[in-house]
Design a protein around this motif. Sequence first.
Motif, PDB file in Angstrom:
ATOM      1  N   THR A   1      36.501  47.029  29.011  1.00  0.00           N
ATOM      2  CA  THR A   1      36.799  45.656  28.634  1.00  0.00           C
ATOM      3  C   THR A   1      38.312  45.537  28.580  1.00  0.00           C
ATOM      4  O   THR A   1      39.022  46.533  28.465  1.00  0.00           O
ATOM      5  CB  THR A   1      36.201  45.263  27.265  1.00  0.00           C
ATOM      6  OG1 THR A   1      36.835  46.032  26.249  1.00  0.00           O
ATOM      7  CG2 THR A   1      34.701  45.475  27.229  1.00  0.00           C
TER       8      THR A   1
ATOM      9  N   ALA B   1      45.847  38.255  29.572  1.00  0.00           N
ATOM     10  CA  ALA B   1      45.540  38.586  28.174  1.00  0.00           C
ATOM     11  C   ALA B   1      46.801  38.748  27.353  1.00  0.00           C
ATOM     12  O   ALA B   1      46.765  38.748  26.138  1.00  0.00           O
ATOM     13  CB  ALA B   1      44.720  39.881  28.104  1.00  0.00           C
TER      14      ALA B   1
ATOM     15  N   ARG C   1      40.112  42.418  26.965  1.00  0.00           N
ATOM     16  CA  ARG C   1      40.364  41.088  26.431  1.00  0.00           C
ATOM     17  C   ARG C   1      41.796  41.008  25.920  1.00  0.00           C
ATOM     18  O   ARG C   1      42.668  40.507  26.589  1.00  0.00           O
ATOM     19  CB  ARG C   1      39.343  40.767  25.350  1.00  0.00           C
ATOM     20  CG  ARG C   1      37.951  40.627  25.940  1.00  0.00           C
ATOM     21  CD  ARG C   1      36.935  40.170  24.910  1.00  0.00           C
ATOM     22  NE  ARG C   1      35.622  40.157  25.520  1.00  0.00           N
ATOM     23  CZ  ARG C   1      34.635  40.927  25.144  1.00  0.00           C
ATOM     24  NH1 ARG C   1      34.794  41.763  24.137  1.00  0.00           N
ATOM     25  NH2 ARG C   1      33.467  40.852  25.748  1.00  0.00           N
ATOM     26  N   SER C   2      42.036  41.510  24.723  1.00  0.00           N
ATOM     27  CA  SER C   2      43.406  41.516  24.202  1.00  0.00           C
ATOM     28  C   SER C   2      44.073  42.872  24.401  1.00  0.00           C
ATOM     29  O   SER C   2      45.295  42.959  24.382  1.00  0.00           O
ATOM     30  CB  SER C   2      43.406  41.155  22.713  1.00  0.00           C
ATOM     31  OG  SER C   2      42.676  42.106  21.982  1.00  0.00           O
TER      32      SER C   2
END
Length: 187
Positions: free
Chosen positions: A143, A186, A145-146
Amino acid sequence: MTSQINLNTGQLNFANDPELLSDVLRPYARPKTEYLKSATVTVANGLASAEGEFSIPFPCYIDDTGHLNSVEVNICFNQLMYYLIAKCVQERALPAFDDWTMDDYWAKQLPDILIARFESKFKRPIDSSAFTGEVSFAEFSQTNRSRPVQVVDMPWQFRDAAGGFAEGEVRMALVDPPGMSVRADAA
């Protein structure tokens, strides 16, 4: 490195590495919770597993219950999982850790290798004075995301010679793994 390849299966086996084990368990010296006594690693088909021998002479936080409990299972899982990752990085045994060095592993062992979910089922009591366990890599995903995160699903089992048995699955999050960068959108 002591390794052996099974020519019939392509399976690679790594014997116990006492020096690596000692280094992996260094964070467990206070209080004396070095429960993992030895471990072997098997690599096949892009995944790996570790089998370990454990002994808990006395619990680190409670009077002796006479059986393995959930807190100790978590500690034992962590120790065997840390060893499995360290051995895979040290031996360059899995593509999932190709970008890792041992320096990366030591820097990330405590702050960036996290349990996201821990599931356990205790079937029969396990004698905590002598038992074995196994942890495996079942699936890797990513992943971003951030922060970049490598997600690893890891089934585990612990058993003793008298038929004691527990099992479960853990979802690990390897935060900011080497080779993964933050997505531009991101940041």
